[in-house]
Enzyme design. Structure first.
Site, PDB file in Angstrom:
ATOM      1  N   LYS A  13       0.806  -1.448   0.021  1.00 40.38           N
ATOM      2  CA  LYS A  13      -0.012   0.086   0.053  1.00 40.38           C
ATOM      3  C   LYS A  13       0.750   1.120   0.047  1.00 40.38           C
ATOM      4  CE  LYS A  13      -2.192  -1.212   3.890  1.00 40.38           C
ATOM      5  NZ  LYS A  13      -1.508  -2.291   4.273  1.00 40.38           N
ATOM      6  N   ARG A 127      11.938  -5.890   5.242  1.00 41.78           N
ATOM      7  CA  ARG A 127      11.634  -4.398   4.901  1.00 41.78           C
ATOM      8  C   ARG A 127      12.657  -3.496   5.693  1.00 41.78           C
ATOM      9  NH1 ARG A 127       5.766  -1.795   5.572  1.00 41.78           N
ATOM     10  NH2 ARG A 127       5.932  -2.752   7.859  1.00 41.78           N
TER      11      ARG A 127
END
Ligand code: AP5
Ligand code: MG
Length: 216
Positions: A13, A127
Site C-alpha cells: 500500500k 523491509r
C-alpha cells in the site's frame, strides 16, 4: 479522485501510494505513518497507540477517526486523496462515508492488493527504511541504487519497524482477516471494489493500479 488502498500488511500500500500520488497529484494519507509520527513525538495518542501497534492489534476507531478527520479537512482543496491503511473496520468505513458526504466528496475506487500470507511474512521481514526521510526499501526487491545511501535524501542511516517481527506480523495478519477483510463485500456491494494481484513486481502492480485509475 479519492481512492482507498486496501490490503494486508506488507501488500505494498505505502510503496504504491508513493508512486501514484506523484503521478496523479493525489495526497497520500497513511494512518500508520500518522500514528508513528505521534509515537515519535510521544503524545498521549502516540503512547496509547504504541502499545497496541507493538502487539499487532488495531487502534480504537474513535482515535483513528478523529485523527483522519482533520487530515481530510486539511486536504479539502487537493485534487484528491489516497487512503493508505484506512478504513480498517466497518465502523471506520461508515465514518468515512459520513465525512466525505459532509465535505461534498465521493469515493471513486477501492483497490484491493491481494498477496498471500507467506509472501507477506517474507516481505515484511526484509523491509527497512531511511531513518531520515522514511523512504521504503526491501533487502530482496528494492535496495538503494548506491549501497547504504538513501536514493531520496542521501542519508546513510536506516531503520526497521518495531512491528516487523515474525510473531507481530502474524498478529497483524489475523487482525486483517478478522476485522478488515469484511470491508471487501461492503465495497463490492457499492460497485467500487477493484481486486488486483499484488504479487508481481513493484512496476507490474503500479501498472495494474494505473489501468484501474485511468478509467475512473
Ligand atoms: P500500517 O503502517 O498501515 O501497517 P500495515 O497495514 O500493517 O501495512 P504496512 O505499512 O506494513 O505494509 P504496506 O502495505 O504499506 O507495504 P509496503 O509498501 O511497506 O499500520 C501499522 C499499525 O498501525 C497497525 O498494525 C495498527 O496497529 C495501526 N493502524 C494503522 N492504521 C490503522 C487504522 N486505520 N485503524 C486501526 N489501527 C491502525 O511494502 C512492504 C515491503 O514489501 C517493503 O519492503 C516494500 O519495499 C516491499 N514491496 C512492496 N511491494 C512489493 C512488490 N510488488 N514486490 C516485492 N516487494 C514489494
Ligand atoms: Mg504502509
Amino acid at each position: 479522485m479519492n481512492v482507498i488502498f486496501l490490503g494486508p500488511p506488507g501488500s505494498g500500500k505505502g510503496t504504491q501510494a508513493k508512486h501514484i500520488q506523484d503521478h496523479y497529484g493525489l495526497k497520500q494519507l497513511s494512518t500508520g505513518d500518522m500514528l508513528r509520527e505521534q509515537v515519535a513525538k510521544q503524545t498521549d495518542l502516540g503512547l496509547q497507540a504504541k502499545r497496541i501497534m507493538d502487539e499487532g492489534g488495531l487502534v480504537p476507531d474513535q482515535m483513528i477517526i478523529a485523527m483522519i478527520r482533520s487530515k481530510l479537512e486539511q486536504a479539502e482543496n487537493q485534487k484528491g486523496v489516497i487512503l493508505d491503511g484506512f478504513p480498517r473496520t466497518l465502523g471506520q468505513a461508515e465514518a468515512l462515508d459520513s465525512m466525505l458526504q459532509e465535505l461534498g466528496k465521493a469515493l471513486h475506487a477501492v483497490i484491493e492488493l491481494q498477496v498471500d500470507d507467506e509472501l507477506i511474512v517474507r516481505r515484511l521481514s526484509e523491509r527497512y527504511s531511511c531513518a531520515s526521510c522514511g523512504e521504503g526499501y526491501n533487502r530482496t526487491s528494492r535496495n538503494p541504487v548506491k549501497s547504504g545511501v538513501c536514493d531520496r535524501c542521501g542519508s546513510t542511516e536506516f531503520s526497521v519497524r518495531d512491528d516487523d517481527k515474525p510473531e507481530t506480523i502474524r498478529k497483524r495478519l489475523s487482525a486483517y482477516h478478522a476485522q478488515t477483510a469484511p470491508l471487501l463485500p461492503f465495497y463490492k456491494q457499492k460497485g467500487i471494489l477493484s481486486p488486483l494481484n499484488g504479487m508481481g513486481t513493484i512496476e507490474e502492480v503500479c501498472k495494474g493500479i494505473d489501468s484501474i485509475l485511468k478509467v475512473k
